[in-house]
Scaffold this motif. Structure first.
Motif, short mmCIF file in Angstrom:
data_model
loop_
_atom_site.label_atom_id
_atom_site.label_comp_id
_atom_site.label_asym_id
_atom_site.label_seq_id
_atom_site.Cartn_x
_atom_site.Cartn_y
_atom_site.Cartn_z
N LYS A 197 0.96 -0.78 0.02
CA LYS A 197 -0.24 0.19 0.23
C LYS A 197 0.77 1.21 0.08
O LYS A 197 1.77 1.18 0.61
CB LYS A 197 -0.76 0.16 1.19
N ILE A 198 0.38 2.50 -0.42
CA ILE A 198 0.85 3.06 -0.90
C ILE A 198 0.42 4.31 0.20
O ILE A 198 -0.05 4.70 -0.16
CB ILE A 198 1.68 3.39 -2.24
N GLN B 82 7.97 -1.36 3.53
CA GLN B 82 9.27 -1.20 2.75
C GLN B 82 9.95 -0.20 2.20
O GLN B 82 10.86 -0.38 1.69
CB GLN B 82 7.95 -2.33 1.78
N VAL B 156 5.34 6.46 1.81
CA VAL B 156 5.79 5.33 2.28
C VAL B 156 5.09 4.00 1.65
O VAL B 156 3.75 4.28 1.82
CB VAL B 156 5.08 5.48 4.14
N TYR B 157 5.94 2.89 1.39
CA TYR B 157 5.05 1.70 1.07
C TYR B 157 5.05 0.98 2.29
O TYR B 157 5.85 1.02 3.09
CB TYR B 157 6.04 1.27 -0.53
N THR B 158 4.34 0.57 2.45
CA THR B 158 3.30 -0.78 3.53
C THR B 158 3.19 -1.44 3.22
O THR B 158 2.94 -1.97 2.10
CB THR B 158 2.31 0.00 4.82
N ASP B 159 3.09 -2.64 3.51
CA ASP B 159 2.50 -4.43 3.90
C ASP B 159 0.99 -3.57 3.46
O ASP B 159 0.40 -3.35 3.82
CB ASP B 159 2.27 -5.14 4.54
N LYS B 160 0.04 -4.50 2.86
CA LYS B 160 -0.28 -4.26 2.64
C LYS B 160 -2.58 -4.88 3.40
O LYS B 160 -3.12 -4.00 3.03
CB LYS B 160 -1.16 -5.72 1.00
N ASP B 161 -1.56 -4.87 4.68
CA ASP B 161 -3.04 -5.52 5.52
C ASP B 161 -2.11 -5.03 6.70
O ASP B 161 -3.40 -4.84 7.68
CB ASP B 161 -2.24 -7.24 6.10
N LEU B 162 -2.13 -3.63 6.72
CA LEU B 162 -2.00 -3.08 6.82
C LEU B 162 -3.41 -2.32 7.30
O LEU B 162 -3.69 -1.12 6.42
CB LEU B 162 -0.61 -2.01 6.55
N ASP B 163 -3.13 -1.51 9.12
CA ASP B 163 -4.06 -0.28 9.56
C ASP B 163 -3.67 0.79 8.79
O ASP B 163 -3.15 1.04 10.09
CB ASP B 163 -4.34 -0.59 10.50
N VAL B 164 -4.22 1.47 8.02
CA VAL B 164 -4.06 2.50 7.68
C VAL B 164 -4.61 4.31 8.54
O VAL B 164 -5.53 4.08 9.18
CB VAL B 164 -4.14 3.39 6.84
N ASP B 166 -6.03 7.32 10.35
CA ASP B 166 -6.35 7.97 10.11
C ASP B 166 -5.77 9.60 9.08
O ASP B 166 -6.19 9.99 8.69
CB ASP B 166 -7.85 8.97 11.15
N SER B 167 -4.50 9.75 10.15
CA SER B 167 -3.87 11.19 9.24
C SER B 167 -3.08 10.35 8.11
O SER B 167 -2.48 11.67 7.31
CB SER B 167 -2.77 11.03 10.15
N TRP B 168 -3.14 8.81 7.61
CA TRP B 168 -2.84 8.58 6.29
C TRP B 168 -3.70 8.28 5.24
O TRP B 168 -4.52 7.99 5.92
CB TRP B 168 -1.77 7.83 6.56
N GLY B 169 -3.66 8.84 3.47
CA GLY B 169 -4.51 8.41 2.67
C GLY B 169 -3.12 7.67 1.97
O GLY B 169 -2.01 7.85 1.45
N GLU B 170 -4.17 7.11 0.75
CA GLU B 170 -3.89 6.18 0.60
C GLU B 170 -3.23 7.60 -1.48
O GLU B 170 -3.33 8.19 -1.49
CB GLU B 170 -4.76 4.87 -0.71
#
Lengths: 565, 204
Positions: A197-198, B82, B156-164, B166-170
């Protein structure tokens, strides 16, 4: 009953009449045909007009010919357009009349289609443009109208393609595959981008203030930038005194290939050879040459007495040459890589290596290596002992400026302020604890240090890579050599560090500076393979006499020379 | 926390995340200074890794960086991050001009409760980090000029299953269309390995 003869006559006349009638008929029909032909020709406008009223220029040509009185039957052919096409231009006449053929006569009008639309077909226009660079407009006022020929465009196909392109999905078919492969390659196959996820922080970073312009453009774009106005109280010649040719001078920032001895000899390393230029009588001598093509001289340094030259080369060896006899006195090895910097302190010669090691050599003894310093991680490009011999300053490609006390193994100061290689290192001749250093492309600053306290006294942004710094005692000034974009030498006033003058002239970056023994002239070697001598610290006769006890003591041949083995 | 003593050689997960987060903080500041995103007068010097580094004094920028890096530190600790990407965009055209990418490889075995702390001296790590930062400084010699006013963004590239949170968006990857890439050095704390690379728009 008519007689036979009469009948004949009658017949004949009848036949004649008949013939005339038929002729008339024919001509009528022909006239009809002609009319039709003419009409179709006119409407097509692609082919030349076969029959029709003469063009005005044709008529003119005719009239001229008539006037000239040259009664050639070919004149009559002027009436036919084909005749014109036979090579005569509307302007040209067979008798040299006042109307001489101008260049403009070779305009499109000379092409095979003498009608109003020149150069219509592609073939024609090509030929025409090849012939005439300038197309003068003809004197006749009728206009040239370019009517394109659509015979070669396939309207249907074009329309189809255009219509189809709009509807096509850009990623249709094999394109999706291609996109995937591209993204894979970009991510280097480590992580499938679908797995990550980015994320980006919602609140964005603050912007720079309004009106802030990135000043890197000023720094890194060539062209005369507006430098601060230099204050000069004396006349400094803007042109070099002399320019010497230095072919094969290596364009390597990290080497120190120029040095001026106290006997007024300028030593210069060009590739694998060392040349000496006698500044007094302008003679040149070749001191030494390396046999191998791959090796090169990487550093030259004169001993204070001026009779011995230390030469470092790319193999890591340091040679000592006696200049008066042009003899090699000794070779000192021990370095693992090229020796880019050398510095003398009476009988101690310090050499800086690409490995970052500094070796101290006692040149009087057989076992010459008396010290090793390993505080630099990359090439040591700047090296100088203080005039009183107490401190050694070394600058490296690791951006460090180290100050060593005597032969100590660890530096007493290690300055990290420079953000690029520190090649320019110079001690102040009249203040033994003041050191000046200059940084490379990413740094561009000149810094003044007090080595007793370790403080940075001053820092000036020069806007250009600094390759070398020299001090002038007579005027209390510094001179620094620079690279992109001006390739200039800047003279600074000490201690205020204001610019006194800028000497431009080099067409490529300055690589090294050396000062004459009398302190009046500075030699600069640059990547444009020239050495320029600038008479910027002119010795004022009055000043010289007043300070007769100059810093230059008479140099006697010390026991040192006899001591070198 | 891995001690600041020079001789301490045991690296724990917490210590490693501190080191890497600190590196990012100084690294991002260096990039902002070198590329001229903010006026150089707003930067001040400090000593770190045996180098003189420039950090910003602007409060809003400092706050922004602190928040972002705190979150990144958490993700580093949980080993879910990542990549960290610094994207430099033109203000007027929103076109991406430069892309600094830091790839993070985490050694997941260090998360096990029974894992031994790794052996690597802090001086070695500092040396490697200083080499990377010196390289970032030296890139100014070949990177094309940033002609227009620019703004930066952090991805930031993170793992797919991460809890995002609120202050961050895709967001998208924000690649550069016609780019030239240069790989820089890397450093490793034996738990986290960081590779650096810069992508810039090719000058036609």
């Amino acid at each position: 009953m008519p007689k036979r003869g009469d009948f004949k006559v009658e017949k004949l006349s009848e036949i004649a009449k008949r013939r005339n009638q038929i002729k008339q008929r024919k001509s009528d029909i022909m006239a009809h045909f002609n009319f039709e032909n003419n009409l179709s020709e006119l409407t097509k406008l692609d082919a030349p007009m076969q029959r029709g009223p003469l063009m005005r220029w044709q008529r003119k040509a005719l009239s001229l010919d008539d006037q000239a009185g040259a009664g050639g039957s070919s004149d009559r052919h002027l009436s036919l357009p084909e005749g014109i096409a036979g090579g005569l231009s509307p302007r040209r006449t067979r008798i040299g009349s006042s109307r001489t053929p101008s260049k403009g006569s070779k305009t499109p009008l000379t092409c095979r289609t003498p009608n109003r639309t020149p150069g219509k077909t592609p073939g024609n226009s090509k030929k025409v443009s090849g012939k005439t660079p300038n197309k003068k407009t003809p004197l006749t006022p009728h206009s040239d109208r370019f009517i394109p020929s659509r015979s070669t465009t396939d309207q249907d196909l074009g329309h189809y393609l255009m219509m189809n392109n709009e509807n096509e999905n850009p990623l249709a078919g094999g394109k999706v595959d291609y996109q995937q492969r591209v993204t894979e390659n970009i991510c280097k196959g480590q992580q499938d981008p679908q797995n990550a996820k980015i994320l980006s922080f919602r609140q964005k970073a603050p912007q720079a203030k309004e009106g802030y312009l990135n000043n890197l453009k000023v720094l890194y774009s060539s062209g005369k930038c507006s430098a601060p106005k230099a204050l000069s109280t004396r006349q400094i010649p803007q042109q070099p005194d002399r320019i010497l040719d230095a072919p094969e001078l290596l364009d390597d920032y990290y080497l120190n290939l120029l040095d001026w001895s106290s006997h007024n000899h300028l030593a210069l390393a060009l590739g694998g050879s060392v040349y000496l230029w006698n500044a007094g009588n302008s003679t040149v001598t070749l001191l030494c040459e390396l046999e191998s093509e791959e090796e090169y001289i990487s550093c030259v340094s004169w001993i204070k007495e001026g009779n011995i030259l230390a030469v470092g080369n790319s193999t890591g060896a340091v040679q000592l040459w006696d200049v008066s006899q042009q003899k090699l006195m000794r070779t000192m090895g021990g370095h693992a890589a090229r020796v880019g910097s050398l510095a003398w302190n009476s009988y101690i010669l310090s050499s800086g290596c690409r490995s970052g090691a500094i070796h101290h050599h006692d040149v009087r003894v057989a076992d010459h290596q008396v010290g090793t310093l390993t505080s630099h991680a990359q090439e040591v490009c700047g090296l100088q002992w203080a005039p009183d011999g107490r401190y050694l300053a070394s600058g490296g490609n690791d951006n460090l400026l180290n100050v060593w006390e005597g032969m100590a193994e660890a530096p007493v100061h290690s300055f990290t302020h420079h953000m690029a290689a520190v090649k320019a290192v110079a001690w102040c001749p009249w203040q033994p604890s003041v050191l000046a250093s200059g940084g490379g492309t990413a740094d561009r600053h000149i810094r003044l240090w007090n080595v007793l306290t370790g403080a940075c006294l001053h820092s000036v942004d020069t806007n250009s890579q600094v390759c070398s710094i020299l001090w002038s005692s007579s005027y209390k000034e510094l001179i620094s050599g620079h690279g992109f974009s001006q390739n200039q030498l800047i003279i600074w006033k000490y201690p205020a560090m204001g610019r006194v003058a800028e000497l431009t002239g080099h067409t490529a970056r300055v690589l090294g500076l050396a000062m004459s023994p009398d302190g009046s002239t500075v030699a600069s070697a640059a990547a444009d393979e020239t050495i320029r001598l600038w008479r910027c610290f002119e010795i004022d006769k009055q000043r010289k006499s007043s300070s007769s006890k100059s810093f230059k003591e008479p140099v006697t041949k010390s026991a040192l020379q006899r001591g070198i083995r | 926390m891995a001690g600041k003593l020079a001789q301490k050689s045991a690296i724990t997960l917490r210590g490693s995340t501190d080191i890497v987060a600190e590196f990012f903080s100084y690294g991002i500041n260096s990039i902002l200074y070198q590329r001229g995103i903010y006026p150089p007068e707003t930067f001040s010097r400090c000593q770190k890794y045996g180098l003189t580094l420039l950090v910003t004094t602007d409060d809003t920028l400092k706050k922004y960086l602190a928040e972002v890096l705190a979150q990144i530190k958490e993700w580093l600790y949980s080993m879910t991050v990542q990549k960290l990407v610094v994207v430099i965009k033109s203000v007027d055209t929103a076109e991406v001009l430069e892309r600094w990418q830091f790839d993070i490889e985490c050694d997941k075995s260090a998360k096990d409760p029974g894992a031994k702390p790794r052996e690597k001296s802090e001086t070695d790590i500092n040396k490697e980090i200083s080499a990377v930062i010196r390289q970032i400084t030296a890139t100014v010699t070949f990177l094309p000029l940033l002609e227009t006013a620019c703004v930066f963004d952090l991805l930031v590239y993170t793992d797919k299953d991460l809890d995002v949170p609120d202050s961050w968006g895709e967001s998208g990857p924000q690649f550069i269309s016609n780019s030239e890439e240069v790989r820089l050095r890397s450093f490793t704390t034996t738990i986290h390995k960081v590779d650096a690379m810069v992508c810039y728009k090719k000058d036609d």
